[in-house]
Design an enzyme around this catalytic site. Sequence first.
Site, PDB file in Angstrom:
ATOM      1  CB  THR A 158      -0.887   0.028   1.262  1.00  0.00           C
ATOM      2  OG1 THR A 158      -1.636  -1.181   1.311  1.00  0.00           O
ATOM      3  CG2 THR A 158      -1.838   1.216   1.217  1.00  0.00           C
TER       4      THR A 158
ATOM      5  CE  LYS B  80      -5.129  -1.163   1.680  1.00  0.00           C
ATOM      6  NZ  LYS B  80      -5.424  -2.407   2.329  1.00  0.00           N
TER       7      LYS B  80
ATOM      8  CE  LYS C 197       1.560   2.330   4.056  1.00  0.00           C
ATOM      9  NZ  LYS C 197       2.147   1.039   3.677  1.00  0.00           N
TER      10      LYS C 197
HETATM   11  P1  NAD Z   1       6.161  -5.643   7.365  1.00  0.00           P
HETATM   12  O1  NAD Z   1       6.846  -4.482   7.994  1.00  0.00           O
HETATM   13  O2  NAD Z   1       5.891  -6.864   8.191  1.00  0.00           O
HETATM   14  O3  NAD Z   1       7.001  -6.132   6.061  1.00  0.00           O
HETATM   15  C1  NAD Z   1       7.733  -5.274   5.238  1.00  0.00           C
HETATM   16  C2  NAD Z   1       9.052  -5.997   4.923  1.00  0.00           C
HETATM   17  O4  NAD Z   1       9.810  -5.207   3.997  1.00  0.00           O
HETATM   18  C3  NAD Z   1       9.924  -6.166   6.164  1.00  0.00           C
HETATM   19  O5  NAD Z   1      10.249  -7.554   6.317  1.00  0.00           O
HETATM   20  C4  NAD Z   1      11.179  -5.334   5.860  1.00  0.00           C
HETATM   21  O6  NAD Z   1      12.379  -5.889   6.379  1.00  0.00           O
HETATM   22  C5  NAD Z   1      11.170  -5.343   4.344  1.00  0.00           C
HETATM   23  N1  NAD Z   1      11.939  -4.262   3.739  1.00  0.00           N
HETATM   24  C6  NAD Z   1      11.989  -2.950   4.109  1.00  0.00           C
HETATM   25  N2  NAD Z   1      12.796  -2.271   3.267  1.00  0.00           N
HETATM   26  C7  NAD Z   1      13.261  -3.172   2.355  1.00  0.00           C
HETATM   27  C8  NAD Z   1      14.114  -3.069   1.232  1.00  0.00           C
HETATM   28  N3  NAD Z   1      14.653  -1.911   0.868  1.00  0.00           N
HETATM   29  N4  NAD Z   1      14.374  -4.193   0.521  1.00  0.00           N
HETATM   30  C9  NAD Z   1      13.806  -5.382   0.882  1.00  0.00           C
HETATM   31  N5  NAD Z   1      12.989  -5.539   1.931  1.00  0.00           N
HETATM   32  C10 NAD Z   1      12.712  -4.440   2.657  1.00  0.00           C
HETATM   33  O7  NAD Z   1       4.812  -5.062   6.740  1.00  0.00           O
HETATM   34  P2  NAD Z   1       3.540  -5.895   6.231  1.00  0.00           P
HETATM   35  O8  NAD Z   1       2.519  -5.931   7.314  1.00  0.00           O
HETATM   36  O9  NAD Z   1       3.998  -7.154   5.576  1.00  0.00           O
HETATM   37  O10 NAD Z   1       2.950  -4.879   5.132  1.00  0.00           O
HETATM   38  C11 NAD Z   1       3.522  -4.782   3.845  1.00  0.00           C
HETATM   39  C12 NAD Z   1       2.649  -3.881   3.004  1.00  0.00           C
HETATM   40  O11 NAD Z   1       1.323  -4.418   2.955  1.00  0.00           O
HETATM   41  C13 NAD Z   1       2.505  -2.448   3.546  1.00  0.00           C
HETATM   42  O12 NAD Z   1       2.529  -1.547   2.464  1.00  0.00           O
HETATM   43  C14 NAD Z   1       1.156  -2.469   4.251  1.00  0.00           C
HETATM   44  O13 NAD Z   1       0.546  -1.194   4.302  1.00  0.00           O
HETATM   45  C15 NAD Z   1       0.388  -3.429   3.366  1.00  0.00           C
HETATM   46  N6  NAD Z   1      -0.750  -4.093   4.041  1.00  0.00           N
HETATM   47  C16 NAD Z   1      -0.575  -4.682   5.263  1.00  0.00           C
HETATM   48  C17 NAD Z   1      -1.656  -5.314   5.877  1.00  0.00           C
HETATM   49  C18 NAD Z   1      -1.506  -5.978   7.228  1.00  0.00           C
HETATM   50  O14 NAD Z   1      -2.538  -6.357   7.823  1.00  0.00           O
HETATM   51  N7  NAD Z   1      -0.290  -6.176   7.737  1.00  0.00           N
HETATM   52  C19 NAD Z   1      -2.910  -5.341   5.240  1.00  0.00           C
HETATM   53  C20 NAD Z   1      -3.044  -4.770   3.969  1.00  0.00           C
HETATM   54  C21 NAD Z   1      -1.946  -4.142   3.389  1.00  0.00           C
END
Ligand code: NAD
Length: 292
Positions: free
Chosen positions: A87, A162, A237
């Site tokens: 997102t 979204k 966010k």
């Molecule tokens: P998260 O923080 O668990 O995962 C993000 C991952 O990206 C982490 O493991 C981090 O180490 C990695 N990362 C950061 N910078 C990086 C880079 N430069 N190169 C490679 N890896 C890198 O977050 P999440 O909950 O998995 O969410 C991910 C996305 O999904 C976000 O944009 C969030 O808004 C969206 N989202 C999350 C949910 C939820 O319920 N968690 C629901 C819908 C959408």
Amino acid sequence: MKIGFIGLGNMGGPMARNLAQAGMSVTGYDTAASAPDGVSMAATAAEAAKGADVVITMLPNGAILRAVANEVIPVMSPGAILLDCSTVDVDSARAVADQAAASDIGALDAPVSGGIGGADAGTLTFMVGGSAEALAKGAPLLDIMGGRTVHCGPSGNGQAAKICNNMILGATMVVTCEAFALADKLGLDRQAMYDVASTSSGQSWSLTTYCPAPGVGPVSPADNDYRPGFASELMLKDLGLAQQAAESVDAPTPMGAEALRQYTAFTRDEDGEGRDFSAMLPRFAARSRSQS
Ligand code: NAD
């Protein structure tokens, strides 16, 4: 199909695992997370992307997406697809799509709803922006990771869908919680309030599917001491992204702005961080009118 998967956190980890379990060859990269089952890890994002038919990203925000896109697009093969499921802001999604197109790479912005449970079960809903041709190539993967895909139009429109949806959700949750707290103070039983509103014109997803009152309606995070679920900081966010997008196109969004103000106070200044976004109900129940 050969897949590079960058960002293996709470969401990306189980999504990559589901692709590997479905027989795809998945090479992952993350700056911190470890390898999900069946996924082999690369040392850099570029290494994970090289030779892949589809590169999937699941990253925290638009700035990180742009940085990763700068790294992977130059090594991707013409005709390959960059499928971003994060997102992020609409502008970043469109900028990355333009950059990809200049290298003859297809781009899809495909943010999800369904949360960690949906990622784990492979039942996410994808809201997709990008060309029909790119979507045809990405669709088999979306079908493995999710249960439903909606094509919303050209690049950026998945992110637009979204944040518009989640702006409705945030504002609706705030008003549902304040209505329960008002009902309490008026001496109206929460079950009675639910029985009326859930079958009347106050009905919404926030009320009938995700009721913020414990012991009322279906089981929800309220019944689990408001453990997420969907954490307040994630709602914060998305509400911030909605206001950023609204400013960029001069759209009036007073209710979205107020929901952002409420979640900012709750998450940053109070005890909201790490709690479910429906924990607005005990917050309102404990406050007076002068504190709103
Ligand atoms: P998260 O923080 O668990 O995962 C993000 C991952 O990206 C982490 O493991 C981090 O180490 C990695 N990362 C950061 N910078 C990086 C880079 N430069 N190169 C490679 N890896 C890198 O977050 P999440 O909950 O998995 O969410 C991910 C996305 O999904 C976000 O944009 C969030 O808004 C969206 N989202 C999350 C949910 C939820 O319920 N968690 C629901 C819908 C959408």
